[in-house]
Scaffold this motif. Sequence first.
Motif, PDB file in Angstrom:
ATOM      1  N   LEU A   1       0.817  -1.215   0.000  1.00 40.20           N
ATOM      2  CA  LEU A   1       0.000   0.000   0.000  1.00 40.20           C
ATOM      3  C   LEU A   1       0.855   1.272   0.000  1.00 40.20           C
ATOM      4  O   LEU A   1       0.315   2.370  -0.130  1.00 40.20           O
ATOM      5  N   SER A   2       2.158   1.124   0.167  1.00 47.50           N
ATOM      6  CA  SER A   2       3.104   2.250   0.158  1.00 47.50           C
ATOM      7  C   SER A   2       2.714   3.366   1.121  1.00 47.50           C
ATOM      8  O   SER A   2       2.641   4.536   0.746  1.00 47.50           O
ATOM      9  N   PRO A   3       2.442   3.040   2.372  1.00 44.20           N
ATOM     10  CA  PRO A   3       2.051   4.106   3.304  1.00 44.20           C
ATOM     11  C   PRO A   3       3.228   4.946   3.747  1.00 44.20           C
ATOM     12  O   PRO A   3       4.388   4.529   3.667  1.00 44.20           O
ATOM     13  N   ALA A   4       2.925   6.143   4.217  1.00 44.97           N
ATOM     14  CA  ALA A   4       3.951   7.002   4.806  1.00 44.97           C
ATOM     15  C   ALA A   4       4.224   6.610   6.250  1.00 44.97           C
ATOM     16  O   ALA A   4       5.347   6.721   6.729  1.00 44.97           O
ATOM     17  N   ILE A   5       3.187   6.165   6.964  1.00 44.73           N
ATOM     18  CA  ILE A   5       3.310   5.792   8.365  1.00 44.73           C
ATOM     19  C   ILE A   5       2.521   4.505   8.612  1.00 44.73           C
ATOM     20  O   ILE A   5       1.374   4.376   8.155  1.00 44.73           O
ATOM     21  N   TYR A   6       3.122   3.581   9.318  1.00 46.86           N
ATOM     22  CA  TYR A   6       2.424   2.392   9.790  1.00 46.86           C
ATOM     23  C   TYR A   6       2.115   2.581  11.276  1.00 46.86           C
ATOM     24  O   TYR A   6       2.968   3.048  12.034  1.00 46.86           O
ATOM     25  N   SER A   7       0.935   2.173  11.709  1.00 48.50           N
ATOM     26  CA  SER A   7       0.603   2.143  13.128  1.00 48.50           C
ATOM     27  C   SER A   7       0.460   0.675  13.517  1.00 48.50           C
ATOM     28  O   SER A   7      -0.408  -0.026  12.997  1.00 48.50           O
ATOM     29  N   ILE A   8       1.319   0.201  14.399  1.00 45.73           N
ATOM     30  CA  ILE A   8       1.405  -1.236  14.687  1.00 45.73           C
ATOM     31  C   ILE A   8       1.279  -1.493  16.181  1.00 45.73           C
ATOM     32  O   ILE A   8       2.064  -0.989  16.989  1.00 45.73           O
ATOM     33  N   LEU A   9       0.294  -2.285  16.546  1.00 48.13           N
ATOM     34  CA  LEU A   9       0.113  -2.805  17.904  1.00 48.13           C
ATOM     35  C   LEU A   9       0.035  -4.322  17.789  1.00 48.13           C
ATOM     36  O   LEU A   9      -0.879  -4.851  17.167  1.00 48.13           O
ATOM     37  N   ILE A  10       0.983  -5.010  18.371  1.00 52.52           N
ATOM     38  CA  ILE A  10       1.014  -6.465  18.292  1.00 52.52           C
ATOM     39  C   ILE A  10       1.738  -6.997  19.527  1.00 52.52           C
ATOM     40  O   ILE A  10       2.492  -6.266  20.179  1.00 52.52           O
ATOM     41  N   GLY A  11       1.498  -8.245  19.854  1.00 50.37           N
ATOM     42  CA  GLY A  11       2.205  -8.896  20.947  1.00 50.37           C
ATOM     43  C   GLY A  11       1.355  -9.280  22.133  1.00 50.37           C
ATOM     44  O   GLY A  11       1.765 -10.100  22.961  1.00 50.37           O
ATOM     45  N   THR A  12       0.139  -8.725  22.217  1.00 52.96           N
ATOM     46  CA  THR A  12      -0.707  -9.014  23.376  1.00 52.96           C
ATOM     47  C   THR A  12      -1.050 -10.500  23.482  1.00 52.96           C
ATOM     48  O   THR A  12      -1.225 -11.029  24.573  1.00 52.96           O
ATOM     49  N   ASN A  13      -1.162 -11.173  22.334  1.00 52.46           N
ATOM     50  CA  ASN A  13      -1.551 -12.590  22.324  1.00 52.46           C
ATOM     51  C   ASN A  13      -0.359 -13.528  22.247  1.00 52.46           C
ATOM     52  O   ASN A  13      -0.527 -14.711  21.944  1.00 52.46           O
ATOM     53  N   ASP A  14       0.833 -13.018  22.511  1.00 57.65           N
ATOM     54  CA  ASP A  14       2.046 -13.826  22.348  1.00 57.65           C
ATOM     55  C   ASP A  14       2.690 -14.188  23.678  1.00 57.65           C
ATOM     56  O   ASP A  14       3.911 -14.141  23.836  1.00 57.65           O
ATOM     57  N   GLY A  15       1.865 -14.590  24.635  1.00 60.56           N
ATOM     58  CA  GLY A  15       2.379 -14.935  25.957  1.00 60.56           C
ATOM     59  C   GLY A  15       3.291 -16.140  25.975  1.00 60.56           C
ATOM     60  O   GLY A  15       4.080 -16.326  26.911  1.00 60.56           O
ATOM     61  N   SER A  16       3.213 -16.978  24.945  1.00 58.95           N
ATOM     62  CA  SER A  16       4.059 -18.176  24.910  1.00 58.95           C
ATOM     63  C   SER A  16       5.418 -17.912  24.267  1.00 58.95           C
ATOM     64  O   SER A  16       6.287 -18.788  24.271  1.00 58.95           O
TER      65      SER A  16
END
Length: 348
Positions: free
Chosen positions: A35-50
């Motif tokens: 998509l060639s964005p100028a800015i990415y907004s990334i929230l990840i990791g909450t479900n990676d407890g293992s």
Amino acid sequence: MLSGAPLYIPPGGNLATSGQGVDDVLGRIVTAMGLSPAIYSILIGTNDGSKTQSQLEDALWGAAGHAEPTIYGGPLSIGARLNVIPILPKGQTVETRTAAMLATNANIRARAAADQRYIITDMEAVFNPRSAASPAQSGDGVHPLEYGAYLIGKEWARVMTPILPPFGSILPTTVTAENLCGNPLLTGTAGTKGGTNPPTGDVATGWNLGRASGDATIVASKGALANGAEAQVVQFSGGTSATAATLSRSVPFSGSQPDLFEAWLCVEVEGTGWQGARILCSGYFDSSTTGLANIESPNPGQPIVVRAIPIALSGAPGAANVGIAIYATVGANLTVKFGQVMVRKVPA
């Protein structure tokens, strides 16, 4: 957020999926890069407890030699900036993020401090998932309720607003009063009043204004918003207990399962005692109410927009009840104006 259109998300541009983790995002990062964005907004990791810290950071940066593109490394490699959100607080009673999650968060913050390509939106100070939080921000210690989502979104906006282009270059959206269409849903004065110790005054035709709780005096009248749009006015005064009132009407719908609809109202507040408001949607929907939509009083004469989260049809629709619940504190001296009601099908 594409270059030149900071708040535009194209069809397919929202690649977030509830319940997924870093491995799932790794599989979609190439699509996002396309998509060639100028800015990415990334929230990840909450479900990676293992995951171990090494596994988490491998997915984010390739810390263990992971081939590009990684979740952060891929966008950086094409010249984009990153709005990174450290893993959110978790747990209904105590913190349940693992040591690996907390250590990864520390590295996210350190990299953001050292690399101007990173923009950090840190939710530690604003989002509280504990069951003791009031108003409730999360129902399960992980997922935000509407008030929690409001706080998260407000913090994101606080961080991003100085970075985005001036307001005049932002594409029109339906989240401002100026872009909510005027309509005939609040004309006339033949509406009804109900509930114990019902309100008095004039209510727009087809609407019902009822007392839900409390003993403040509630008086209805017709008026206008600051922008001239026709409005229903509700005044609260006095009382020895917090007071709630509901304003609702039947609205025709067409569609089929599982179409999504959303409702919007423009609100202006004057005086003291505003405690909040929430959209009400019932009948042919899979949810009877949404959470607290706004807890802060807007500036006098500056409208806010109260929005219901998208709600799925649960049956073949004919009409449904749509409205707003209003909350006032003890001893309020409060005037609330509602206008520019909009109910729409969410675009596919």
